[in-house]
Scaffold this active site. Structure first.
Site, PDB file in Angstrom:
ATOM      1  N   ASN A 156       0.835  -1.196   0.000  1.00  0.00           N
ATOM      2  CA  ASN A 156       0.000   0.000   0.000  1.00  0.00           C
ATOM      3  C   ASN A 156       0.874   1.252   0.000  1.00  0.00           C
ATOM      4  O   ASN A 156       2.090   1.164  -0.114  1.00  0.00           O
ATOM      5  CB  ASN A 156      -0.959  -0.016   1.199  1.00  0.00           C
ATOM      6  CG  ASN A 156      -0.220  -0.095   2.516  1.00  0.00           C
ATOM      7  OD1 ASN A 156       0.716   0.660   2.759  1.00  0.00           O
ATOM      8  ND2 ASN A 156      -0.631  -1.016   3.375  1.00  0.00           N
ATOM      9  N   LYS A 193     -12.648  -3.497  18.141  1.00  0.00           N
ATOM     10  CA  LYS A 193     -11.318  -4.029  18.425  1.00  0.00           C
ATOM     11  C   LYS A 193     -10.927  -3.873  19.894  1.00  0.00           C
ATOM     12  O   LYS A 193      -9.837  -4.267  20.299  1.00  0.00           O
ATOM     13  CB  LYS A 193     -10.283  -3.350  17.526  1.00  0.00           C
ATOM     14  CG  LYS A 193     -10.497  -3.575  16.030  1.00  0.00           C
ATOM     15  CD  LYS A 193      -9.461  -2.802  15.205  1.00  0.00           C
ATOM     16  CE  LYS A 193      -9.780  -2.839  13.717  1.00  0.00           C
ATOM     17  NZ  LYS A 193      -9.489  -4.163  13.134  1.00  0.00           N
ATOM     18  N   LYS A 236     -14.252   0.904  14.902  1.00  0.00           N
ATOM     19  CA  LYS A 236     -13.023   0.148  15.166  1.00  0.00           C
ATOM     20  C   LYS A 236     -12.628   0.238  16.635  1.00  0.00           C
ATOM     21  O   LYS A 236     -12.155  -0.746  17.221  1.00  0.00           O
ATOM     22  CB  LYS A 236     -11.892   0.677  14.281  1.00  0.00           C
ATOM     23  CG  LYS A 236     -12.037   0.325  12.807  1.00  0.00           C
ATOM     24  CD  LYS A 236     -10.855   0.846  11.987  1.00  0.00           C
ATOM     25  CE  LYS A 236     -10.997   0.451  10.523  1.00  0.00           C
ATOM     26  NZ  LYS A 236      -9.874   0.948   9.696  1.00  0.00           N
ATOM     27  N   GLY A 258      -0.460   1.194  17.202  1.00  0.00           N
ATOM     28  CA  GLY A 258      -0.486   0.533  15.899  1.00  0.00           C
ATOM     29  C   GLY A 258      -0.679   1.553  14.799  1.00  0.00           C
ATOM     30  O   GLY A 258      -1.809   1.874  14.425  1.00  0.00           O
ATOM     31  N   CYS A 259       0.442   2.068  14.289  1.00  0.00           N
ATOM     32  CA  CYS A 259       0.388   3.110  13.263  1.00  0.00           C
ATOM     33  C   CYS A 259       0.629   2.555  11.867  1.00  0.00           C
ATOM     34  O   CYS A 259       0.473   3.248  10.878  1.00  0.00           O
ATOM     35  CB  CYS A 259       1.439   4.178  13.593  1.00  0.00           C
ATOM     36  SG  CYS A 259       1.307   5.679  12.622  1.00  0.00           S
ATOM     37  N   LYS A 307       8.551 -17.227 -10.514  1.00  0.00           N
ATOM     38  CA  LYS A 307       7.872 -16.063 -11.072  1.00  0.00           C
ATOM     39  C   LYS A 307       6.717 -16.501 -11.962  1.00  0.00           C
ATOM     40  O   LYS A 307       6.880 -17.359 -12.851  1.00  0.00           O
ATOM     41  CB  LYS A 307       8.862 -15.219 -11.875  1.00  0.00           C
ATOM     42  CG  LYS A 307       8.224 -14.007 -12.534  1.00  0.00           C
ATOM     43  CD  LYS A 307       9.235 -13.243 -13.393  1.00  0.00           C
ATOM     44  CE  LYS A 307       8.550 -12.106 -14.142  1.00  0.00           C
ATOM     45  NZ  LYS A 307       9.495 -11.381 -15.023  1.00  0.00           N
ATOM     46  N   ASP A 339      -4.506  -6.136   4.557  1.00  0.00           N
ATOM     47  CA  ASP A 339      -5.590  -6.945   5.106  1.00  0.00           C
ATOM     48  C   ASP A 339      -5.535  -8.388   4.618  1.00  0.00           C
ATOM     49  O   ASP A 339      -6.009  -9.298   5.304  1.00  0.00           O
ATOM     50  CB  ASP A 339      -6.949  -6.339   4.731  1.00  0.00           C
ATOM     51  CG  ASP A 339      -7.191  -5.002   5.409  1.00  0.00           C
ATOM     52  OD1 ASP A 339      -6.780  -4.853   6.578  1.00  0.00           O
ATOM     53  OD2 ASP A 339      -7.773  -4.104   4.780  1.00  0.00           O
ATOM     54  N   ILE A 353      -3.651  -5.047  15.680  1.00  0.00           N
ATOM     55  CA  ILE A 353      -4.049  -4.178  16.790  1.00  0.00           C
ATOM     56  C   ILE A 353      -5.120  -4.848  17.648  1.00  0.00           C
ATOM     57  O   ILE A 353      -5.103  -4.721  18.888  1.00  0.00           O
ATOM     58  CB  ILE A 353      -4.533  -2.796  16.263  1.00  0.00           C
ATOM     59  CG1 ILE A 353      -4.596  -1.773  17.410  1.00  0.00           C
ATOM     60  CG2 ILE A 353      -5.858  -2.906  15.540  1.00  0.00           C
ATOM     61  CD1 ILE A 353      -3.246  -1.333  17.908  1.00  0.00           C
TER      62      ILE A 353
END
Length: 414
Positions: free
Chosen positions: A216, A349, A345, A279-280, A295, A285, A315
């Site tokens: 990401n 969580k 969240k 948790g930064c 490959k 996911d 987290i």
């Protein structure tokens, strides 16, 4: 209007640029909150807004010249510099930022900057390409190193017709940043000495085959800023970093990982030896159900189907620890319904706090030097306006420590 800036002496410097038209409103917003505002206009700024306008809204004479005989009889520039509690430059053009970075003093505004001991705030405003120029980037980094507080810039359509990062933030955002700074400064100094802190930062990479991966946009800059500031404040910091090319902050123990599973294992190990866990990281996911040993080759098909499985929720796993559970703080990077998703969240969580940031805005979040967050906990929330990530990290850490100490105190009373 609440007098949040009562008895504060604020010196406002205005440099040349179309955003100078916003400065009259900024003066008005500061004044209505109780501040005593004085204004310095550069020669270029007077092409966009007049001294008379700013005198009318501030109620004070406006200063324009370093070589004003009547003012300099009493060393006017030194008097102004000593008078100020807070010194704001808005707008700050690329030219002025360059002069400040070099320590120049060839007009009244730059001379006062060198002569003051006030807290310095700078709100950049320029064309988006000028803002992206490497010279401007280095100059702003220099100001950060010299303890200037950078507010903005914002992204959007500009007077020249370009669209991008470089607009001066709105007056109310500047006021909010000043109010938050003063509030933090007035609170008792909180010490991180003796507190163990673990932080995850950056992205994770999930291998597809030996040469490809899923990842990401996370740069890791927010997490690294938190780690650096926490270490400076005396915390014992462990930084669990995904693959990012950032230098390890001084005094920080770094654990490098690649995948979400690796980060999960490292986080659980560190969390059980930490008082606080943040948790930064922007954790992927999903990962491949099976990583190809060789490959993958192109086929005649126009589409490629990958089978993915869920990664562990790091987290949530930390927050669910039954023994040696740390005070747990998450981050929620969202593109819409920011506060609703973040509160969901926080509850689902079982976190102690969460920092919600809008990554749909290209001016903040991923791969930028700026961010804005709303901090949410079970009985409250606090919006922190867009600013340099290093400045934001200080405010985030202060709020986390306050809430942590309240929770620890409540445990002792049970």
């Amino acid at each position: 209007m609440q007098q949040t800036l009562a008895n504060k002496r604020i010196l406002l410097g205005i440099s040349g640029g179309i955003a100078a038209y916003k400065s009259a409103d900024l003066v008005r917003r500061l004044s209505e909150r109780g501040a005593d505002v004085r204004v310095i206009l550069t020669d270029a700024a007077q092409q966009f807004i007049t001294p008379l306008t700013l005198q009318a809204v501030s109620g004070n004479a406006v200063s324009t010249s370093l070589l004003d005989p009547s003012a300099e009889a009493a060393m006017g520039h030194i008097e102004l510099a000593k008078w100020a509690d807070i010194f704001i430059i808005a707008p700050a053009s690329a030219n002025l930022i360059a002069k400040l970075a070099q320590g120049m003093a060839n007009d009244l505004l730059t001379t006062c900057v060198l002569a003051t001991t006030a807290d310095l705030f700078v709100a950049p405003a320029m064309n988006q390409q000028m803002y992206k120029n490497i010279a401007t980037t280095k100059n702003i980094a220099t100001l950060n190193e010299h303890n200037f507080h950078i507010i903005g810039p914002a992204s959007g359509e500009q007077a020249c017709g370009d669209v991008g990062l470089g607009r001066m933030v709105e007056p109310l955002q500047i006021v909010a940043a000043i109010e938050q700074f003063i509030s933090a400064k007035q609170q008792p100094e909180l010490s991180w000495q003796g507190i163990t802190l673990s932080i995850t930062a950056g992205p994770t990479r999930e291998a597809i085959d030996p040469v490809r991966y899923i990842s990401n946009q996370s740069s890791g800059k927010m997490g690294f800023a938190l780690a650096a500031i926490a270490a400076q404040l005396g915390a014992d910091v462990t930084l669990i970093a995904g693959p990012v090319p950032l230098a390890t902050p001084a005094g920080v123990k770094r654990v490098d990982v690649i995948s979400a599973e690796q980060m999960h294992q490292a986080a659980l190990k560190a969390a059980q030896n930490s008082a606080i866990f943040i948790g930064c990281a922007a954790v992927a996911d999903y990962r491949m159900a099976e990583i190809a040993v060789e490959k993958l080759k192109k086929t005649s098909d126009d589409a490629l189907t990958l089978k993915l499985v869920k990664n562990p929720d790091i987290i949530a796993s930390v927050a669910a620890l039954s023994q040696q559970r740390p005070f747990t703080v998450g981050f929620a990077a969202e593109t819409h319904n920011l506060i609703d998703y973040a509160k969901g969240k926080l509850t689902n969580k079982k976190l102690d706090m969460i920092c919600a940031n809008d990554v749909s805005d290209p001016a903040q979040g991923f791969n930028t030097e700026h961010n804005a967050v709303t901090m949410i906990w079970p009985n409250g929330e606090l919006a922190l306006p867009a600013q340099a990530k290093t400045e934001l990290a200080k405010l985030i850490l202060q709020q986390i420590l306050q809430q942590y100490q309240m929770v620890e105190k409540a445990k002792l009373l049970v």
